[in-house]
Scaffold this active site. Structure first.
Site, PDB file in Angstrom:
ATOM      1  N   ASP A  19      14.750   4.236  -0.814  1.00  0.00           N
ATOM      2  CA  ASP A  19      14.975   3.716   0.524  1.00  0.00           C
ATOM      3  C   ASP A  19      13.785   2.799   0.818  1.00  0.00           C
ATOM      4  O   ASP A  19      12.720   2.941   0.205  1.00  0.00           O
ATOM      5  CB  ASP A  19      15.047   4.872   1.522  1.00  0.00           C
ATOM      6  CG  ASP A  19      15.096   4.382   2.953  1.00  0.00           C
ATOM      7  OD1 ASP A  19      15.948   3.531   3.265  1.00  0.00           O
ATOM      8  OD2 ASP A  19      14.282   4.855   3.761  1.00  0.00           O
ATOM      9  N   ASP A  21      12.455   1.377   4.349  1.00  0.00           N
ATOM     10  CA  ASP A  21      11.614   1.728   5.508  1.00  0.00           C
ATOM     11  C   ASP A  21      11.258   3.213   5.488  1.00  0.00           C
ATOM     12  O   ASP A  21      12.145   4.070   5.534  1.00  0.00           O
ATOM     13  CB  ASP A  21      12.363   1.421   6.805  1.00  0.00           C
ATOM     14  CG  ASP A  21      12.717  -0.056   6.940  1.00  0.00           C
ATOM     15  OD1 ASP A  21      11.942  -0.790   7.573  1.00  0.00           O
ATOM     16  OD2 ASP A  21      13.759  -0.477   6.396  1.00  0.00           O
ATOM     17  N   ASP A 177      13.689   9.163   3.182  1.00  0.00           N
ATOM     18  CA  ASP A 177      13.009   9.956   4.210  1.00  0.00           C
ATOM     19  C   ASP A 177      13.919  10.287   5.390  1.00  0.00           C
ATOM     20  O   ASP A 177      13.439  10.704   6.448  1.00  0.00           O
ATOM     21  CB  ASP A 177      11.759   9.216   4.715  1.00  0.00           C
ATOM     22  CG  ASP A 177      12.111   7.964   5.509  1.00  0.00           C
ATOM     23  OD1 ASP A 177      12.938   7.164   5.017  1.00  0.00           O
ATOM     24  OD2 ASP A 177      11.557   7.777   6.612  1.00  0.00           O
TER      25      ASP A 177
END
Length: 226
Positions: A19, A21, A177
Site C-alpha cells: 500500500d 499511504d 496499514d
C-alpha cells in the site's frame, strides 16, 4: 513481528506489494498541508499533523470530516475539493519513505524479488508522488485507485498487480496499514502483512484483521524475508 502461520519458514515469498499511504511512504505531511490550505481558504482554524496523521490513509473526505466535524456536508465537499486541488501542488514536497523502507527495497532488488504498489490513491497523484520519491524505475507495477473499475478491498487491483509482475497470488506478500488492505489480500489469495508502523488509529483493531503477519517495522519485514 508476530505471525499467524505455524510454519512461516515454509513460506517462500516471490514478490512484495505495498500500500502507498501509511505503508511505503509517510504522505501525511503533504495531505495535512493541503488540508490546512483548504481550511485557510474557507476561514477555519488549522489542524496539527499529529491529530490528523492516523486518518491520512482514509482519503480526502475523511480528512475534511475530521478537521470539520460540525459543519454541513456541503462544506465538507468544498473542503475536499480544495484539499485535492492544493494536494496536486504540494504532492511529494514533504513526504518521505518510512525508516527502513529504502533498505527493504534494496534487499528485494538485490535478491531479484519484484515489488510494486497497489493503492487507492488516483493515478494523477500516485505517479508524481512515486517520481518524487525516486521509485519510478524500480517499481515493477503501480496500480492506482482508478487503474481498475473497483478499488481495494475489491480483488481487481490486486489481481492486476499479480498479473503485471507475473507471480501467483499465493507467492505475494501484500503489506498494508488499513483493514481494506488485508481484506483485499486475503480475498486475492495473497499473504497479508499488517504494517503496524503505518496510520493505525487508537480505535483500529489490526489484531482482528484477516492477516497472516503483523510487522512492527520495515526492518521486521526484511528479517522475515531474509
Amino acid at each position: 513481528m508476530t505471525t499467524h502461520l505455524d510454519e512461516a519458514s515454509n513460506v517462500r515469498v516471490k514478490a512484495v506489494l505495498f500500500d502507498l499511504d501509511g505503508t511505503l511512504a509517510d504522505t501525511a505531511p503533504d495531505l495535512v498541508a493541503a488540508l490546512n490550505m483548504s481550511l485557510a481558504e474557507l476561514g477555519y482554524p488549522q489542524v496539527s499533523l499529529e491529530e490528523m496523521r492516523h486518518i491520512a490513509s482514509d482519503g480526502s473526505m475523511a480528512l475534511a470530516k475530521a478537521a470539520l466535524p460540525d459543519v454541513s456536508e456541503e462544506v465538507h465537499l468544498k473542503a475536499q475539493q480544495l484539499l485535492l486541488s492544493f494536494y496536486a501542488e504540494v504532492n511529494g514536497q514533504f513526504c518521505r519513505l518510512f525508516a527502513g523502507i529504502a533498505e527493504l527495497l534494496e534487499h528485494l532488488d538485490h535478491r531479484g524479488i519484484p515489488f510494486g504498489i497497489v493503492t487507492n490513491k488516483p493515478a494523477r497523484y500516485t505517479r508524481p508522488l512515486i517520481a518524487a520519491l525516486g521509485l519510478t524505475q524500480s517499481m515493477k507495477t503501480v496500480i492506482s485507485g482508478d487503474s481498475t473499475l473497483y478499488p481495494k478491498p475489491h480483488t481487481a487491483p490486486m489481481l492486476l498487480a499479480s498479473q503485471q509482475i507475473d507471480r501467483k497470488s499465493q507467492e505475494i506478500l501484500y503489506l498494508g496499514d488499513a483493514k481494506r488492505d488485508l481484506v483485499a489480500a486475503r480475498a486475492s489469495g495473497m499473504l497479508g502483512g499488517v504494517a503496524l508502523w503505518g496510520y493505525i488509529g487508537e480505535t483500529d483493531t489490526p489484531e482482528n484483521w484477516p492477516s497472516d503477519y503483523h510487522f512492527d517495522s520495515p526492518q521486521d519485514v526484511l528479517k522475515f524475508l531474509s
